[in-house]
Each structure stands twice: as C-alpha cells, then as structure tokens.
Design a protein around this motif. Structure first.
Motif, PDB file in Angstrom:
ATOM      1  N   PRO A  21       0.824  -1.213   0.000  1.00  0.00           N
ATOM      2  CA  PRO A  21       0.000   0.000   0.000  1.00  0.00           C
ATOM      3  C   PRO A  21       0.864   1.271   0.000  1.00  0.00           C
ATOM      4  O   PRO A  21       1.775   1.410   0.804  1.00  0.00           O
ATOM      5  CB  PRO A  21      -0.794  -0.106   1.311  1.00  0.00           C
ATOM      6  N   GLY A  22       0.572   2.150  -0.936  1.00  0.00           N
ATOM      7  CA  GLY A  22       1.264   3.428  -1.002  1.00  0.00           C
ATOM      8  C   GLY A  22       2.649   3.391  -1.630  1.00  0.00           C
ATOM      9  O   GLY A  22       3.322   4.407  -1.682  1.00  0.00           O
ATOM     10  N   ALA A  23       3.086   2.248  -2.120  1.00  0.00           N
ATOM     11  CA  ALA A  23       4.443   2.138  -2.660  1.00  0.00           C
ATOM     12  C   ALA A  23       4.523   2.461  -4.148  1.00  0.00           C
ATOM     13  O   ALA A  23       5.550   2.946  -4.615  1.00  0.00           O
ATOM     14  CB  ALA A  23       4.996   0.736  -2.425  1.00  0.00           C
ATOM     15  N   ARG A  24       3.486   2.192  -4.875  1.00  0.00           N
ATOM     16  CA  ARG A  24       3.539   2.319  -6.341  1.00  0.00           C
ATOM     17  C   ARG A  24       3.884   3.743  -6.794  1.00  0.00           C
ATOM     18  O   ARG A  24       4.773   3.936  -7.626  1.00  0.00           O
ATOM     19  CB  ARG A  24       2.238   1.869  -6.968  1.00  0.00           C
ATOM     20  N   GLY A  25       3.235   4.738  -6.258  1.00  0.00           N
ATOM     21  CA  GLY A  25       3.467   6.128  -6.688  1.00  0.00           C
ATOM     22  C   GLY A  25       4.913   6.573  -6.514  1.00  0.00           C
ATOM     23  O   GLY A  25       5.533   7.038  -7.475  1.00  0.00           O
ATOM     24  N   PRO A  26       5.468   6.449  -5.306  1.00  0.00           N
ATOM     25  CA  PRO A  26       6.859   6.874  -5.136  1.00  0.00           C
ATOM     26  C   PRO A  26       7.863   6.087  -5.973  1.00  0.00           C
ATOM     27  O   PRO A  26       8.833   6.648  -6.473  1.00  0.00           O
ATOM     28  CB  PRO A  26       7.124   6.649  -3.634  1.00  0.00           C
ATOM     29  N   VAL A  27       7.625   4.787  -6.158  1.00  0.00           N
ATOM     30  CA  VAL A  27       8.556   3.982  -6.956  1.00  0.00           C
ATOM     31  C   VAL A  27       8.518   4.422  -8.413  1.00  0.00           C
ATOM     32  O   VAL A  27       9.565   4.614  -9.042  1.00  0.00           O
ATOM     33  CB  VAL A  27       8.249   2.472  -6.815  1.00  0.00           C
ATOM     34  N   VAL A  28       7.332   4.611  -8.946  1.00  0.00           N
ATOM     35  CA  VAL A  28       7.204   5.039 -10.341  1.00  0.00           C
ATOM     36  C   VAL A  28       7.765   6.452 -10.524  1.00  0.00           C
ATOM     37  O   VAL A  28       8.513   6.720 -11.473  1.00  0.00           O
ATOM     38  CB  VAL A  28       5.729   4.948 -10.811  1.00  0.00           C
ATOM     39  N   ALA A  29       7.445   7.350  -9.597  1.00  0.00           N
ATOM     40  CA  ALA A  29       7.961   8.722  -9.694  1.00  0.00           C
ATOM     41  C   ALA A  29       9.481   8.743  -9.615  1.00  0.00           C
ATOM     42  O   ALA A  29      10.142   9.492 -10.347  1.00  0.00           O
ATOM     43  CB  ALA A  29       7.360   9.586  -8.587  1.00  0.00           C
ATOM     44  N   SER A  30      10.045   7.917  -8.755  1.00  0.00           N
ATOM     45  CA  SER A  30      11.499   7.849  -8.629  1.00  0.00           C
ATOM     46  C   SER A  30      12.141   7.338  -9.911  1.00  0.00           C
ATOM     47  O   SER A  30      13.161   7.861 -10.363  1.00  0.00           O
ATOM     48  CB  SER A  30      11.871   6.941  -7.455  1.00  0.00           C
ATOM     49  N   ALA A  31      11.546   6.308 -10.503  1.00  0.00           N
ATOM     50  CA  ALA A  31      12.095   5.755 -11.746  1.00  0.00           C
ATOM     51  C   ALA A  31      12.029   6.776 -12.878  1.00  0.00           C
ATOM     52  O   ALA A  31      13.010   6.981 -13.605  1.00  0.00           O
ATOM     53  CB  ALA A  31      11.346   4.482 -12.131  1.00  0.00           C
ATOM     54  N   VAL A  32      10.899   7.436 -13.018  1.00  0.00           N
ATOM     55  CA  VAL A  32      10.748   8.438 -14.074  1.00  0.00           C
ATOM     56  C   VAL A  32      11.678   9.626 -13.826  1.00  0.00           C
ATOM     57  O   VAL A  32      12.324  10.133 -14.739  1.00  0.00           O
ATOM     58  CB  VAL A  32       9.282   8.902 -14.185  1.00  0.00           C
ATOM     59  N   GLY A  33      11.790  10.059 -12.582  1.00  0.00           N
ATOM     60  CA  GLY A  33      12.650  11.185 -12.245  1.00  0.00           C
ATOM     61  C   GLY A  33      14.126  10.897 -12.423  1.00  0.00           C
ATOM     62  O   GLY A  33      14.922  11.806 -12.641  1.00  0.00           O
ATOM     63  N   SER A  34      14.504   9.632 -12.345  1.00  0.00           N
ATOM     64  CA  SER A  34      15.917   9.259 -12.472  1.00  0.00           C
ATOM     65  C   SER A  34      16.363   9.061 -13.920  1.00  0.00           C
ATOM     66  O   SER A  34      17.562   9.016 -14.189  1.00  0.00           O
ATOM     67  CB  SER A  34      16.173   7.971 -11.700  1.00  0.00           C
ATOM     68  N   MET A  35      15.446   8.937 -14.826  1.00  0.00           N
ATOM     69  CA  MET A  35      15.809   8.668 -16.224  1.00  0.00           C
ATOM     70  C   MET A  35      16.746   9.712 -16.837  1.00  0.00           C
ATOM     71  O   MET A  35      17.709   9.350 -17.503  1.00  0.00           O
ATOM     72  CB  MET A  35      14.556   8.509 -17.079  1.00  0.00           C
ATOM     73  N   PRO A  36      16.508  11.013 -16.626  1.00  0.00           N
ATOM     74  CA  PRO A  36      17.393  11.995 -17.259  1.00  0.00           C
ATOM     75  C   PRO A  36      18.820  11.988 -16.728  1.00  0.00           C
ATOM     76  O   PRO A  36      19.719  12.497 -17.379  1.00  0.00           O
ATOM     77  CB  PRO A  36      16.730  13.342 -16.953  1.00  0.00           C
ATOM     78  N   ILE A  37      19.042  11.417 -15.552  1.00  0.00           N
ATOM     79  CA  ILE A  37      20.374  11.430 -14.964  1.00  0.00           C
ATOM     80  C   ILE A  37      21.379  10.746 -15.882  1.00  0.00           C
ATOM     81  O   ILE A  37      22.521  11.179 -16.011  1.00  0.00           O
ATOM     82  CB  ILE A  37      20.363  10.782 -13.558  1.00  0.00           C
ATOM     83  N   GLY A  38      20.950   9.709 -16.568  1.00  0.00           N
ATOM     84  CA  GLY A  38      21.830   8.999 -17.479  1.00  0.00           C
ATOM     85  C   GLY A  38      22.285   9.842 -18.661  1.00  0.00           C
ATOM     86  O   GLY A  38      23.326   9.573 -19.263  1.00  0.00           O
TER      87      GLY A  38
END
Length: 128
Positions: A21-38
C-alpha cells in the motif's frame, strides 16, 4: 537459463514491492525522475568535446561531474536526515540548475578546462 530465472525472481520481488500500500506512486515517480540522470554524462561529454576539441578532456569533465555527484549524494542524504527532504531538494535543484547553466555558458565562452571541471563538479554535487 539461470539468467532468465534470476530475472524472473527479480521481477517477482519488484511486483511484491509495488503491491504494498502506497508504494507504487513513489517507486514510479522515482524511476521516471531518475531517467534523465543517465543523459548528463553524454550531454556534458559532447559539450566539453565541442568546446575543447578533446575527448580526453571531455571525459575528465564528465568524471568531475560524477565524482561531484558521489560526494553530493552522501552530503545531501545527511542533510535530508537533519533538515528534511523538501528543504534540501529545493536548494539542491536551484544550485544544480545554476551550476549546469554556468557550465554551458563557460563552454560557450571558451573557458579553460579548470573552469569546466569546477562547474561540472558543482553540478554533480548539487544534483538533486
């Protein structure tokens, strides 16, 4: 076949995480937010090579960004524990934008390699 089994086991662990419960949003946001770092490494490499004409120097500029990021991530984590994420990330985001903007301007003005190293390191330190 062992690699496929390993991949399936990893996928099952991530699926279990996302079902919490409550994990999906932060995990997805973190993955999307980390993409430009590469893309930072490639962008800085191409900018510095175009400015200096040397892939060796450009690689060192990218290395300065990476080392700065390694140091900055630890420092930001410690500050977040003391001050909270929001305060630290707001300051880091502004500093990062200024450092990266300064790197671009320095490159366009033909600044020396030391300036490029410093701007890249500052951008890495402040990467939110």
């Amino acid at each position: 076949m062992a690699a496929l089994d390993h991949a399936r086991a990893g996928a099952r662990r991530y699926a279990a995480l996302l079902r919490l419960p409550g994990a999906r949003g932060p995990v997805v946001a973190s993955a999307v937010g980390s993409m430009p770092i590469g893309m930072f490494g490639l962008a800085i490499l191409l900018l510095a090579e175009d400015t200096t004409g040397s892939f060796a120097v450009a690689g060192r500029v990218v290395g300065a960004f990476g080392i700065g990021n390694a140091v900055g991530a630890v420092a930001q984590g410690r500050l977040m524990d003391r001050l909270g994420q929001t305060r630290v990330l707001r300051v880091a985001a502004v500093m990062h934008a200024l450092a990266c903007g300064t790197l671009v301007l320095a490159a366009l003005e033909g600044a020396g390699t030391g300036v490029l190293y410093g701007c890249a390191a500052a951008g890495g330190v402040a990467l939110p």
